[in-house]
Write an enzyme that holds these catalytic residues in place. Structure first.
Site, mmCIF file in Angstrom:
data_model
loop_
_atom_site.group_PDB
_atom_site.id
_atom_site.type_symbol
_atom_site.label_atom_id
_atom_site.label_comp_id
_atom_site.label_asym_id
_atom_site.label_seq_id
_atom_site.Cartn_x
_atom_site.Cartn_y
_atom_site.Cartn_z
ATOM 1 N N GLU A 87 8.690 16.285 -15.868
ATOM 2 C CA GLU A 87 7.334 16.486 -16.826
ATOM 3 C C GLU A 87 7.684 16.753 -18.286
ATOM 4 O OE1 GLU A 87 4.500 16.109 -15.577
ATOM 5 O OE2 GLU A 87 4.817 16.341 -13.400
ATOM 6 N N ARG A 97 -9.358 21.295 -8.177
ATOM 7 C CA ARG A 97 -10.287 21.350 -7.044
ATOM 8 C C ARG A 97 -9.857 22.126 -5.691
ATOM 9 N NH1 ARG A 97 -9.508 15.652 -7.518
ATOM 10 N NH2 ARG A 97 -10.704 14.918 -9.452
ATOM 11 N N CYS A 150 1.259 24.588 -10.836
ATOM 12 C CA CYS A 150 2.619 24.122 -11.491
ATOM 13 C C CYS A 150 2.416 23.916 -12.934
ATOM 14 C CB CYS A 150 3.063 22.711 -10.896
ATOM 15 S SG CYS A 150 3.580 22.836 -9.132
ATOM 16 N N HIS A 174 8.477 17.731 -10.720
ATOM 17 C CA HIS A 174 7.662 17.683 -9.542
ATOM 18 C C HIS A 174 8.335 16.562 -8.580
ATOM 19 C CE1 HIS A 174 3.598 18.941 -11.050
ATOM 20 N NE2 HIS A 174 3.448 19.430 -10.022
HETATM 21 N N1 PCA Z 1 2.693 22.227 -6.302
HETATM 22 C C1 PCA Z 1 1.345 22.731 -7.083
HETATM 23 C C2 PCA Z 1 1.442 24.228 -7.074
HETATM 24 C C3 PCA Z 1 2.625 24.572 -6.083
HETATM 25 C C4 PCA Z 1 3.479 23.324 -5.824
HETATM 26 O O1 PCA Z 1 4.465 23.301 -5.378
HETATM 27 C C5 PCA Z 1 1.048 22.040 -8.153
HETATM 28 O O2 PCA Z 1 1.591 20.829 -8.224
HETATM 29 O O3 PCA Z 1 0.397 22.511 -9.094
#
Ligand code: PCA
Length: 221
Positions: A87, A97, A150, A174
């Site tokens: 990111e 949501r 996240c 991610h």
């Molecule tokens: N993914 C979520 C929150 C926790 C996770 O592992 C997100 O992308 O916000």
């Protein structure tokens, strides 16, 4: 004469607990696996964060206070994404949501009232992407971490760096679903071992690289 020893770079990896009815979260499973073996020049640490807006940052701050890392890479599940995404930017908004693990459903709430609209990762994101690809795994730069937990923890980390711990560097990765999560869904996935290998590449690259690669990794939309 003994050779001079250099202190290993302390890298904290965090993953999240399962959320959204899933039985596992590949981020935490992969972080756990990633820290299980030694890594040259790097001391790896792991912490699991709750999937709760405020609680995730509280747990992150506690882990940082105890470990005193040089680099923090928070990791989360991005179900539906096909690759490891590093990111670039965290935005100052909670708006999703689905409720978090404590039932909170904020709409357009700033994470830090009066804080900057966004922060950039302070990791060499393009070098990290290149390292994951060189290890034979798919990776790209992402320009949104969403506006759920996240992004919240990424913004909280970046705010902590900007306001209190300027020596520390940090960012967010991610990861896709694990195969065992999608046996009944046509969704992309990567094995936990592959995600863990990618995270080790990110940790090693972030530890040794301060100037990012000058290559185009942006998006047109
Ligand atoms: N993914 C979520 C929150 C926790 C996770 O592992 C997100 O992308 O916000």
């Amino acid at each position: 004469m003994t050779a001079p020893t250099t202190e290993p770079t302390r890298v904290l990896l965090t993953g999240f607990e399962p959320f959204g009815g899933e039985s596992l979260n590949p981020s935490w499973e992969a972080v756990r696996a990633a820290v299980a073996a030694p890594l040259d020049g790097v001391q790896l640490y792991a912490a699991e964060l709750p999937c709760v807006y405020g609680g995730s940052v509280t747990a992150l701050r506690a882990a940082i206070a105890g470990i005193r890392p040089d680099v923090v890479v928070c990791v989360g599940q991005a179900g539906g994404r096909p690759d490891i995404t590093v990111e670039r930017v965290a935005v100052n908004i909670d708006d999703a949501r689905m409720p978090d693990g404590a039932g909170a459903e904020p709409i357009d709430e700033p994470i830090v009232p009066g804080g900057p609209a966004a922060y950039f990762a302070t990791l060499p994101i393009k070098a990290c992407v290149a390292a994951v690809r060189a290890a034979g795994l798919p990776a790209s730069v992402s320009h949104t971490a969403g506006s759920f937990v996240c992004n919240h923890v990424f913004y909280g980390l970046a705010h902590l760096i900007a306001t209190e711990l300027p020596q520390m560097r940090g960012g967010f990765v991610h990861v896709p679903y694990a195969p065992e999560q999608v046996t009944d869904r046509a969704q992309p996935s990567l094995p936990i071992a592959a995600i863990a290998a990618a995270l080790r590449e990110v940790a090693a690259t972030a530890a040794r690289t301060r100037t990012d690669l000058r290559v185009a990794e942006g998006a047109t939309h």
